[in-house]
Design a protein around this motif. Structure first.
Motif, PDB file in Angstrom:
ATOM      1  N   TYR A 130       0.826  -1.215   0.000  1.00 50.54           N
ATOM      2  CA  TYR A 130       0.000   0.000   0.000  1.00 50.54           C
ATOM      3  C   TYR A 130       0.857   1.259   0.000  1.00 50.54           C
ATOM      4  O   TYR A 130       0.689   2.142  -0.860  1.00 50.54           O
ATOM      5  CB  TYR A 130      -0.935  -0.047   1.214  1.00 50.54           C
ATOM      6  CG  TYR A 130      -1.732   1.204   1.477  1.00 50.54           C
ATOM      7  CD1 TYR A 130      -2.225   1.988   0.441  1.00 50.54           C
ATOM      8  CD2 TYR A 130      -2.006   1.593   2.787  1.00 50.54           C
ATOM      9  CE1 TYR A 130      -2.961   3.135   0.702  1.00 50.54           C
ATOM     10  CE2 TYR A 130      -2.749   2.737   3.059  1.00 50.54           C
ATOM     11  CZ  TYR A 130      -3.218   3.511   2.006  1.00 50.54           C
ATOM     12  OH  TYR A 130      -3.946   4.636   2.269  1.00 50.54           O
ATOM     13  N   LEU A 131       1.793   1.371   0.935  1.00 51.35           N
ATOM     14  CA  LEU A 131       2.656   2.540   0.990  1.00 51.35           C
ATOM     15  C   LEU A 131       3.815   2.441   0.008  1.00 51.35           C
ATOM     16  O   LEU A 131       4.225   3.441  -0.585  1.00 51.35           O
ATOM     17  CB  LEU A 131       3.203   2.729   2.408  1.00 51.35           C
ATOM     18  CG  LEU A 131       2.166   2.932   3.516  1.00 51.35           C
ATOM     19  CD1 LEU A 131       2.866   3.135   4.858  1.00 51.35           C
ATOM     20  CD2 LEU A 131       1.270   4.112   3.210  1.00 51.35           C
ATOM     21  N   GLY A 132       4.329   1.233  -0.187  1.00 54.37           N
ATOM     22  CA  GLY A 132       5.488   1.043  -1.045  1.00 54.37           C
ATOM     23  C   GLY A 132       5.262   1.471  -2.479  1.00 54.37           C
ATOM     24  O   GLY A 132       6.176   1.982  -3.141  1.00 54.37           O
ATOM     25  N   ARG A 133       4.033   1.307  -2.983  1.00 56.08           N
ATOM     26  CA  ARG A 133       3.751   1.706  -4.369  1.00 56.08           C
ATOM     27  C   ARG A 133       3.952   3.206  -4.559  1.00 56.08           C
ATOM     28  O   ARG A 133       4.480   3.646  -5.588  1.00 56.08           O
ATOM     29  CB  ARG A 133       2.321   1.311  -4.740  1.00 56.08           C
ATOM     30  CG  ARG A 133       2.079  -0.170  -4.801  1.00 56.08           C
ATOM     31  CD  ARG A 133       0.791  -0.482  -5.533  1.00 56.08           C
ATOM     32  NE  ARG A 133      -0.376   0.121  -4.889  1.00 56.08           N
ATOM     33  CZ  ARG A 133      -1.091  -0.466  -3.937  1.00 56.08           C
ATOM     34  NH1 ARG A 133      -0.724  -1.658  -3.495  1.00 56.08           N
ATOM     35  NH2 ARG A 133      -2.152   0.127  -3.426  1.00 56.08           N
ATOM     36  N   PHE A 134       3.512   3.987  -3.582  1.00 50.23           N
ATOM     37  CA  PHE A 134       3.643   5.440  -3.706  1.00 50.23           C
ATOM     38  C   PHE A 134       5.073   5.894  -3.463  1.00 50.23           C
ATOM     39  O   PHE A 134       5.534   6.863  -4.081  1.00 50.23           O
ATOM     40  CB  PHE A 134       2.671   6.125  -2.744  1.00 50.23           C
ATOM     41  CG  PHE A 134       1.234   5.917  -3.132  1.00 50.23           C
ATOM     42  CD1 PHE A 134       0.628   6.747  -4.055  1.00 50.23           C
ATOM     43  CD2 PHE A 134       0.503   4.863  -2.604  1.00 50.23           C
ATOM     44  CE1 PHE A 134      -0.686   6.554  -4.442  1.00 50.23           C
ATOM     45  CE2 PHE A 134      -0.813   4.647  -2.987  1.00 50.23           C
ATOM     46  CZ  PHE A 134      -1.412   5.497  -3.904  1.00 50.23           C
ATOM     47  N   VAL A 147      18.630   1.882   1.873  1.00 49.85           N
ATOM     48  CA  VAL A 147      17.668   0.784   1.911  1.00 49.85           C
ATOM     49  C   VAL A 147      16.409   1.305   2.596  1.00 49.85           C
ATOM     50  O   VAL A 147      16.480   1.827   3.718  1.00 49.85           O
ATOM     51  CB  VAL A 147      18.213  -0.442   2.665  1.00 49.85           C
ATOM     52  CG1 VAL A 147      17.137  -1.525   2.796  1.00 49.85           C
ATOM     53  CG2 VAL A 147      19.449  -0.995   1.955  1.00 49.85           C
ATOM     54  N   ILE A 148      15.268   1.194   1.922  1.00 52.87           N
ATOM     55  CA  ILE A 148      13.991   1.657   2.463  1.00 52.87           C
ATOM     56  C   ILE A 148      13.102   0.447   2.681  1.00 52.87           C
ATOM     57  O   ILE A 148      12.853  -0.326   1.752  1.00 52.87           O
ATOM     58  CB  ILE A 148      13.299   2.643   1.500  1.00 52.87           C
ATOM     59  CG1 ILE A 148      14.190   3.860   1.261  1.00 52.87           C
ATOM     60  CG2 ILE A 148      11.938   3.064   2.055  1.00 52.87           C
ATOM     61  CD1 ILE A 148      13.668   4.790   0.184  1.00 52.87           C
ATOM     62  N   ASN A 149      12.624   0.273   3.903  1.00 54.50           N
ATOM     63  CA  ASN A 149      11.780  -0.883   4.219  1.00 54.50           C
ATOM     64  C   ASN A 149      10.329  -0.451   4.437  1.00 54.50           C
ATOM     65  O   ASN A 149       9.987   0.108   5.465  1.00 54.50           O
ATOM     66  CB  ASN A 149      12.289  -1.615   5.456  1.00 54.50           C
ATOM     67  CG  ASN A 149      11.455  -2.864   5.733  1.00 54.50           C
ATOM     68  OD1 ASN A 149      10.840  -3.435   4.837  1.00 54.50           O
ATOM     69  ND2 ASN A 149      11.431  -3.290   6.982  1.00 54.50           N
ATOM     70  N   CYS A 150       9.495  -0.730   3.423  1.00 55.51           N
ATOM     71  CA  CYS A 150       8.055  -0.462   3.507  1.00 55.51           C
ATOM     72  C   CYS A 150       7.258  -1.734   3.735  1.00 55.51           C
ATOM     73  O   CYS A 150       6.020  -1.699   3.723  1.00 55.51           O
ATOM     74  CB  CYS A 150       7.561   0.200   2.218  1.00 55.51           C
ATOM     75  SG  CYS A 150       8.259   1.818   1.884  1.00 55.51           S
ATOM     76  N   ALA A 151       7.928  -2.868   3.889  1.00 56.05           N
ATOM     77  CA  ALA A 151       7.234  -4.151   4.019  1.00 56.05           C
ATOM     78  C   ALA A 151       6.707  -4.338   5.431  1.00 56.05           C
ATOM     79  O   ALA A 151       7.207  -3.751   6.392  1.00 56.05           O
ATOM     80  CB  ALA A 151       8.182  -5.293   3.650  1.00 56.05           C
ATOM     81  N   GLY A 152       5.694  -5.174   5.551  1.00 57.82           N
ATOM     82  CA  GLY A 152       5.135  -5.486   6.857  1.00 57.82           C
ATOM     83  C   GLY A 152       3.712  -5.966   6.741  1.00 57.82           C
ATOM     84  O   GLY A 152       3.144  -6.024   5.645  1.00 57.82           O
ATOM     85  N   ALA A 153       3.140  -6.339   7.873  1.00 62.23           N
ATOM     86  CA  ALA A 153       1.759  -6.829   7.929  1.00 62.23           C
ATOM     87  C   ALA A 153       0.985  -6.011   8.936  1.00 62.23           C
ATOM     88  O   ALA A 153       1.513  -5.630   9.985  1.00 62.23           O
ATOM     89  CB  ALA A 153       1.732  -8.305   8.317  1.00 62.23           C
ATOM     90  N   THR A 154      -0.278  -5.717   8.617  1.00 60.18           N
ATOM     91  CA  THR A 154      -1.139  -4.975   9.544  1.00 60.18           C
ATOM     92  C   THR A 154      -2.197  -5.857  10.175  1.00 60.18           C
ATOM     93  O   THR A 154      -2.806  -5.469  11.173  1.00 60.18           O
ATOM     94  CB  THR A 154      -1.844  -3.816   8.816  1.00 60.18           C
ATOM     95  OG1 THR A 154      -2.609  -4.341   7.724  1.00 60.18           O
ATOM     96  CG2 THR A 154      -0.818  -2.821   8.267  1.00 60.18           C
TER      97      THR A 154
END
Length: 317
Positions: A11-15, A63-70
């Motif tokens: 969701y955030l990583g695309r932007f 390195v940018i980490n936008c991965a994760g689970a909500t």
């Protein structure tokens, strides 16, 4: 600048990816679990050694980490939000290349706050649920890693791409169904909660700014203004052109399992429940650090974010 973006399809990583691709000075490589990633890798199950080999091949400066689970149980949240970050930190330490790490944290790490207050970065975190706990553990790993790192504590994202299962997504879906069926009354629950909504495109700008800055530690990313979900519903009705009445269900009629709409023939459309984030009734960010250290301010107001959410919901009619 060579940037490795983890979670580019989220969701955030695309932007964030769109923002970085618009910068001609950035050479972007996307790492993720999907087939369309430049590098396919699962942080939750992959080893730090394997990730180090990818880092050796890419040679990123950032390195940018936008991965994760909500969503999910405590075990799943820990795997995707904590273990995954431990893998990133260990891989960067092993490589010893001095790459900068930008980690996306969450306002849920703070937990409940006093109504009317603004939460600054020096507040003692007291997460009220497993999601916030898993994100806080990740933040502590990053801060204790010895890396050149910054954690952006993002408050409540809004705007295009908002998940249908989120409170704002459920509001839009409930309104879409009411308009589609011609209902002149929309009954919703849990609208008293107040959250600090921040557009995903402003979040992407903050990530870009953080990757170029020397800021370290924790930086809040929010609008700096709490908005009641009831008021957001009224704005959404206005931008959607919904002329029906909005009625809030009282707390006695809400099911205890917050975050899960109940099937009830007396309710028109899905009920919008409070955030299952363990943050209570109020959350508002103090964003002065982002202004001072990143040169960042939010630009997109909530009405524009809601208009984009509605446009996507309306396309499903």
């Amino acid at each position: 600048m060579r940037v490795l973006l983890i979670g580019a399809n989220g969701y955030l990583g695309r932007f964030v990816a769109d923002r970085l691709l618009a910068d001609p000075a950035v050479q972007l490589t996307a790492l993720g679990r999907g087939d369309d990633s430049d590098v396919r890798f699962d942080l939750a199950s992959g080893s730090p050694g394997a990730l180090t080999r990818f880092l050796d091949a890419v040679h990123p400066g950032v390195v940018i980490n936008c991965a994760g689970a909500t969503r999910g149980g405590a075990r799943e949240l820990t795997r995707h939000n904590t273990v995954a970050v431990a893998t990133v930190c260990e891989a960067l330490r092993r490589r010893g290349c001095g790459a900068r790490l930008v980690q996306l944290g969450c306002g849920a790490e703070y937990g409940p706050s006093q109504p009317g207050s603004s939460t600054a970065e020096d507040a003692v975190p007291r997460p009220g649920g497993p999601y916030g706990v898993s994100k806080l553990a990740a933040t502590e790993l990053v801060l204790g890693s010895g890396l050149d790192a910054v954690v952006l504590r993002v408050f409540s994202p809004a705007g295009p791409g908002t998940p249908a299962g989120s409170p704002l997504g459920r509001l839009a879906e409930a309104m879409r169904r009411a308009m589609q069926s011609g209902d002149g009354e929309l009954k919703l629950g849990g609208l008293g909660v107040q959250r600090d909504f921040i557009d995903v495109r402003d979040i992407a700008r903050a990530v870009h700014a953080a990757s170029l800055s020397a800021a370290q530690g924790v930086v809040n990313i929010g609008s700096g203004r709490a908005v009641r979900l009831r008021d957001a519903a009224a704005v959404l009705a206005r931008v959607a052109g919904y002329g029906g009445a909005l009625h809030e269900l009282d707390q006695q009629s809400l099911r205890p399992a917050i975050g899960h709409p109940r099937a009830d023939p007396d309710h028109v459309g899905p009920t919008a429940y409070p955030y299952p984030d363990g943050c209570g009734s109020w959350q508002q960010a103090d964003v002065r650090t982002a202004r001072d250290r990143l040169g960042w301010r939010p630009r997109i107001n909530l009405e524009e974010s809601l208009a984009d959410i509605w446009m996507e919901a309306a396309c499903r009619i």
